[in-house]
Design a protein around this motif. Sequence first.
Motif, PDB file in Angstrom:
ATOM      1  N   LEU A 216       8.214  -7.534   5.740  1.00  0.00           N
ATOM      2  CA  LEU A 216       8.018  -7.176   4.173  1.00  0.00           C
ATOM      3  C   LEU A 216       6.560  -7.590   3.693  1.00  0.00           C
ATOM      4  O   LEU A 216       6.236  -6.840   2.786  1.00  0.00           O
ATOM      5  CB  LEU A 216       9.116  -8.281   3.526  1.00  0.00           C
ATOM      6  CG  LEU A 216      10.531  -7.863   3.443  1.00  0.00           C
ATOM      7  CD1 LEU A 216      11.236  -8.229   4.584  1.00  0.00           C
ATOM      8  CD2 LEU A 216      11.304  -8.393   2.178  1.00  0.00           C
ATOM      9  N   VAL A 217       6.165  -8.491   4.216  1.00  0.00           N
ATOM     10  CA  VAL A 217       4.692  -8.876   3.756  1.00  0.00           C
ATOM     11  C   VAL A 217       3.716  -7.643   4.211  1.00  0.00           C
ATOM     12  O   VAL A 217       2.860  -7.485   3.208  1.00  0.00           O
ATOM     13  CB  VAL A 217       4.284 -10.347   4.383  1.00  0.00           C
ATOM     14  CG1 VAL A 217       2.834 -10.523   3.834  1.00  0.00           C
ATOM     15  CG2 VAL A 217       5.164 -11.361   3.999  1.00  0.00           C
ATOM     16  N   TRP A 218       3.820  -7.284   5.159  1.00  0.00           N
ATOM     17  CA  TRP A 218       2.909  -6.149   5.692  1.00  0.00           C
ATOM     18  C   TRP A 218       2.835  -4.824   4.754  1.00  0.00           C
ATOM     19  O   TRP A 218       1.972  -4.316   4.066  1.00  0.00           O
ATOM     20  CB  TRP A 218       2.930  -5.805   7.073  1.00  0.00           C
ATOM     21  CG  TRP A 218       2.595  -4.409   7.661  1.00  0.00           C
ATOM     22  CD1 TRP A 218       3.237  -3.615   8.243  1.00  0.00           C
ATOM     23  CD2 TRP A 218       1.162  -4.345   7.787  1.00  0.00           C
ATOM     24  NE1 TRP A 218       2.383  -2.618   8.538  1.00  0.00           N
ATOM     25  CE2 TRP A 218       0.818  -2.725   8.295  1.00  0.00           C
ATOM     26  CE3 TRP A 218      -0.063  -4.905   7.351  1.00  0.00           C
ATOM     27  CZ2 TRP A 218      -0.127  -2.253   8.633  1.00  0.00           C
ATOM     28  CZ3 TRP A 218      -1.404  -4.117   7.566  1.00  0.00           C
ATOM     29  CH2 TRP A 218      -1.554  -2.795   8.007  1.00  0.00           C
ATOM     30  N   PRO A 219       4.142  -4.291   4.533  1.00  0.00           N
ATOM     31  CA  PRO A 219       4.153  -3.084   3.516  1.00  0.00           C
ATOM     32  C   PRO A 219       3.866  -3.647   2.264  1.00  0.00           C
ATOM     33  O   PRO A 219       3.361  -2.646   1.612  1.00  0.00           O
ATOM     34  CB  PRO A 219       5.569  -2.716   3.825  1.00  0.00           C
ATOM     35  CG  PRO A 219       6.430  -3.685   4.374  1.00  0.00           C
ATOM     36  CD  PRO A 219       5.472  -4.503   5.230  1.00  0.00           C
ATOM     37  N   ALA A 220       4.356  -4.649   1.706  1.00  0.00           N
ATOM     38  CA  ALA A 220       3.669  -4.906   0.323  1.00  0.00           C
ATOM     39  C   ALA A 220       2.002  -4.989   0.200  1.00  0.00           C
ATOM     40  O   ALA A 220       1.697  -4.640  -0.639  1.00  0.00           O
ATOM     41  CB  ALA A 220       4.485  -6.489  -0.045  1.00  0.00           C
ATOM     42  N   SER A 221       1.437  -5.752   1.237  1.00  0.00           N
ATOM     43  CA  SER A 221       0.286  -5.814   1.196  1.00  0.00           C
ATOM     44  C   SER A 221      -0.528  -4.285   1.313  1.00  0.00           C
ATOM     45  O   SER A 221      -1.467  -4.212   0.597  1.00  0.00           O
ATOM     46  CB  SER A 221      -0.535  -6.561   2.505  1.00  0.00           C
ATOM     47  OG  SER A 221       0.080  -7.747   2.254  1.00  0.00           O
ATOM     48  N   CYS A 222       0.049  -3.558   2.014  1.00  0.00           N
ATOM     49  CA  CYS A 222      -0.340  -2.095   2.021  1.00  0.00           C
ATOM     50  C   CYS A 222      -0.539  -1.531   0.707  1.00  0.00           C
ATOM     51  O   CYS A 222      -1.426  -0.514   0.635  1.00  0.00           O
ATOM     52  CB  CYS A 222       0.107  -1.324   3.255  1.00  0.00           C
ATOM     53  SG  CYS A 222      -0.406  -1.877   4.815  1.00  0.00           S
ATOM     54  N   ILE A 223       0.729  -1.509   0.143  1.00  0.00           N
ATOM     55  CA  ILE A 223       0.890  -1.022  -0.940  1.00  0.00           C
ATOM     56  C   ILE A 223      -0.029  -1.474  -2.232  1.00  0.00           C
ATOM     57  O   ILE A 223      -0.577  -0.787  -3.042  1.00  0.00           O
ATOM     58  CB  ILE A 223       2.366  -1.062  -1.677  1.00  0.00           C
ATOM     59  CG1 ILE A 223       3.420  -0.458  -0.665  1.00  0.00           C
ATOM     60  CG2 ILE A 223       2.556  -0.512  -3.076  1.00  0.00           C
ATOM     61  CD1 ILE A 223       4.743  -0.701  -1.028  1.00  0.00           C
ATOM     62  N   PHE A 224      -0.299  -2.706  -2.325  1.00  0.00           N
ATOM     63  CA  PHE A 224      -1.349  -3.170  -3.160  1.00  0.00           C
ATOM     64  C   PHE A 224      -2.707  -2.726  -2.709  1.00  0.00           C
ATOM     65  O   PHE A 224      -3.324  -2.209  -3.851  1.00  0.00           O
ATOM     66  CB  PHE A 224      -1.307  -4.563  -3.000  1.00  0.00           C
ATOM     67  CG  PHE A 224      -2.523  -5.459  -3.772  1.00  0.00           C
ATOM     68  CD1 PHE A 224      -2.423  -5.350  -5.130  1.00  0.00           C
ATOM     69  CD2 PHE A 224      -3.631  -5.883  -2.999  1.00  0.00           C
ATOM     70  CE1 PHE A 224      -3.519  -6.048  -5.841  1.00  0.00           C
ATOM     71  CE2 PHE A 224      -4.778  -6.250  -3.714  1.00  0.00           C
ATOM     72  CZ  PHE A 224      -4.669  -6.408  -5.183  1.00  0.00           C
ATOM     73  N   LEU A 225      -3.296  -2.555  -1.525  1.00  0.00           N
ATOM     74  CA  LEU A 225      -4.273  -2.018  -1.102  1.00  0.00           C
ATOM     75  C   LEU A 225      -4.597  -0.675  -1.600  1.00  0.00           C
ATOM     76  O   LEU A 225      -5.478  -0.132  -2.542  1.00  0.00           O
ATOM     77  CB  LEU A 225      -4.680  -2.080   0.119  1.00  0.00           C
ATOM     78  CG  LEU A 225      -5.988  -1.497   0.776  1.00  0.00           C
ATOM     79  CD1 LEU A 225      -7.101  -1.897   0.115  1.00  0.00           C
ATOM     80  CD2 LEU A 225      -6.028  -1.539   2.327  1.00  0.00           C
ATOM     81  N   VAL A 226      -3.494   0.208  -1.490  1.00  0.00           N
ATOM     82  CA  VAL A 226      -3.445   1.817  -1.840  1.00  0.00           C
ATOM     83  C   VAL A 226      -3.584   1.664  -3.499  1.00  0.00           C
ATOM     84  O   VAL A 226      -4.183   2.591  -3.849  1.00  0.00           O
ATOM     85  CB  VAL A 226      -2.250   2.499  -1.348  1.00  0.00           C
ATOM     86  CG1 VAL A 226      -2.155   3.663  -1.960  1.00  0.00           C
ATOM     87  CG2 VAL A 226      -2.380   2.220   0.289  1.00  0.00           C
ATOM     88  N   ARG A 227      -2.696   0.740  -4.218  1.00  0.00           N
ATOM     89  CA  ARG A 227      -3.126   0.818  -5.600  1.00  0.00           C
ATOM     90  C   ARG A 227      -4.444   0.696  -6.077  1.00  0.00           C
ATOM     91  O   ARG A 227      -4.965   1.443  -7.117  1.00  0.00           O
ATOM     92  CB  ARG A 227      -2.117  -0.409  -6.256  1.00  0.00           C
ATOM     93  CG  ARG A 227      -2.203  -0.666  -7.630  1.00  0.00           C
ATOM     94  CD  ARG A 227      -1.819   0.831  -8.355  1.00  0.00           C
ATOM     95  NE  ARG A 227      -2.063   0.635  -9.934  1.00  0.00           N
ATOM     96  CZ  ARG A 227      -2.915   0.716 -10.559  1.00  0.00           C
ATOM     97  NH1 ARG A 227      -4.270   1.055  -9.999  1.00  0.00           N
ATOM     98  NH2 ARG A 227      -3.021   0.482 -11.927  1.00  0.00           N
ATOM     99  N   CYS A 228      -5.171  -0.322  -5.333  1.00  0.00           N
ATOM    100  CA  CYS A 228      -6.379  -0.575  -5.773  1.00  0.00           C
ATOM    101  C   CYS A 228      -7.433   0.704  -5.376  1.00  0.00           C
ATOM    102  O   CYS A 228      -8.372   0.922  -6.058  1.00  0.00           O
ATOM    103  CB  CYS A 228      -6.939  -1.636  -4.851  1.00  0.00           C
ATOM    104  SG  CYS A 228      -6.101  -3.400  -5.337  1.00  0.00           S
TER     105      CYS A 228
END
Length: 680
Positions: A216-228
């Motif tokens: 859960l933490v890993w895909p959430a972090s990736c989505i945040f980076l892609v949003r940025c």
Amino acid sequence: MLTDWGPHLPAFLVLLAYLWLPGLALLWAFGQRGGRILLTAPAFSVAVVGLTGVVLDLVGIPYGALAQVVAAVVLAALAWLVGRLLPRGGHVPGSYAAGAEPGATPGDGRRWLFPAGAAAGLAIGAVLLVRRMASVIGHPEALAQRWDNIFHLNAIRYVLETGNGSTLTLNRMVSPESAIALYPAAWHQLASLVVPLTGDSVLVAHNLTLLAVAGLVWPASCIFLVRCLVGPSPVAAVVAGTAAAGFSVFPLGLMAWGPLFPNILALALAPVSLGLLVRLLGPGVTADRTARTPDAAGRVRLAASLAVTLGALFVSQPNAFLALLVVAVPLAATAWWLGLRAAAGARRRGPALGLAAVAVVVVTAWLLLWNVLTTDRAWDPFTSFGRGVGEAVMFTANGRDDVPWVLVLLTAAGVYAAISRRRLRWVVLGHLSLVLLYAVSAGGEEGPWREWLTGGWYVDSYRLAATLPLTAVPLAALGAAHVVEALAAGAAALASFAGRPGAGRAAHPVAAVVLLALAVPYSQVESLTQATRWGKQYYAWEGPENILTRDEYELLEELEELTDPDDVIAVNPWNGGSLAFAVAERPVTQYHVGTPDPLVQEVVTGIDAAVPGSPACEAAEELDVRYVLDFGTQFIIPDDPAALAYTGVNAVDPAVDLNLVLVERNGEAALYEVVGCDAP
């Protein structure tokens, strides 16, 4: 199989609360709002956990669940106070990224699309990851039968037993005399918090932590980076979550190699730090058309947030910080060049000289950090440099046979899109830097340069392969968004040419649905199946290099009834005996593989045939050794001379070794009591 995990769902939910709630409280108190804090909260929670462990150890307060909750509340209150003292912060007027209209946010009226895409991407990535990792692990009480796991499992029990959750002193478990005994403790702290909710099973708590962090933490972090990087693109968000579950090198690769659980935690958080750095440097380094340049107060708040997440990396595993340093080179260079060009264009000598000074300071600090974090431990190369480059580009590192073509093609599309959009060229350079570092570790010529470049990862190709998704995931997401835009534009043009311009309005959603319908299932291909097979063989009970057999594990579970809590057990760590501490809370003579100290050496080489007054008996008395675990001669590394040296606790024969009497046997595993050291 999944039904085996059902009874542990409450503990899993509590663990998710520890991973999300402290960070959410900290961010909210600091004045952060919006859905993005849901994606970044775990990085701040880990920082809270790590800082709590260090501070409590310094002031002499035992670490535990209650102390952690109180500390989280205190830190949130401090964040609220700091947030009120700092200016609110905002953006420089008229500082939107290129292509955005001042006063308007692209996508007005459809702002729900990105949150929906982010939720879908997180759900898809979490389901794919958790399901596959649970399949690899098998039973909740299974363990990765690999070298490092002896330390990790015992360290979780050590945090519980001693109340020491400090990164500064966790390694006292194996070096008790050291004043400073550094070892990243965040992983072990998190797992220790839920051990009481799992029936006191360190193994179950450890596996639940793995599912939560990597799932859960890993895909959430990736989505945040892609949003940025990409902006509020729902397609990019869904693909980010999906791609996070598509690379066999991470997290599956590190589950079977090492296993490197602290590295998994740190790499799962690294995208958050990278995303915050992008936001700090402004819209010149992102394709997000909603991005604006933060004002001075906004930069202070972003810098503070970035510093907290960097702290989370250090208490998790500094390897991830090194990967961030690599990717930050082209990122910072791009921002610096844009600033210098703007200052030169405006003929402002002061800012130009300031930027030159900043460059000197940053490069010096970068080199100092790099040299401090590097090591002289090195793995040998196993292929050629050119082949190593090819393996990294095709995501077939470390002997993987099958190419994940969907991810390769989407990453290639992302490279094209990043180069075309100029502002994201640094992402391509960062990705190529990680590719080259992997190739250097896998096939570079041995020498000081190889060790300097990759020594921070112990010149270990597995660790470096696991860093590739840090840049590959956002490139794949960018590539997906670019392909959808291109398909939609083509379809709209074709509809207009056919005299049906109204049909062109549906081109974008149709293209998005078609791409996602192909990308999601085809991201889960043979390369992941192969990684799953590899992982399963290391989580199986039977194998030539296992730490524990099932018989040995069952005997460890009986130790609580067979021995007293203060009885020290003489063990050979190379055959899994050390895990008596993790499984049954019994102190042992050695908590991890390595060279035993002189007293332990006397016991493990001579206790079987010792007589009263002998060095072995005197050492046993001083160490309070009352029992011996004999787990035979199946070692983590077969026939290793260091493992064979434990002659007093390997293959005991009660008919000959009269100092020991059998207490309990389970298959080939046996527990003996020391009886011959007492003087008549």
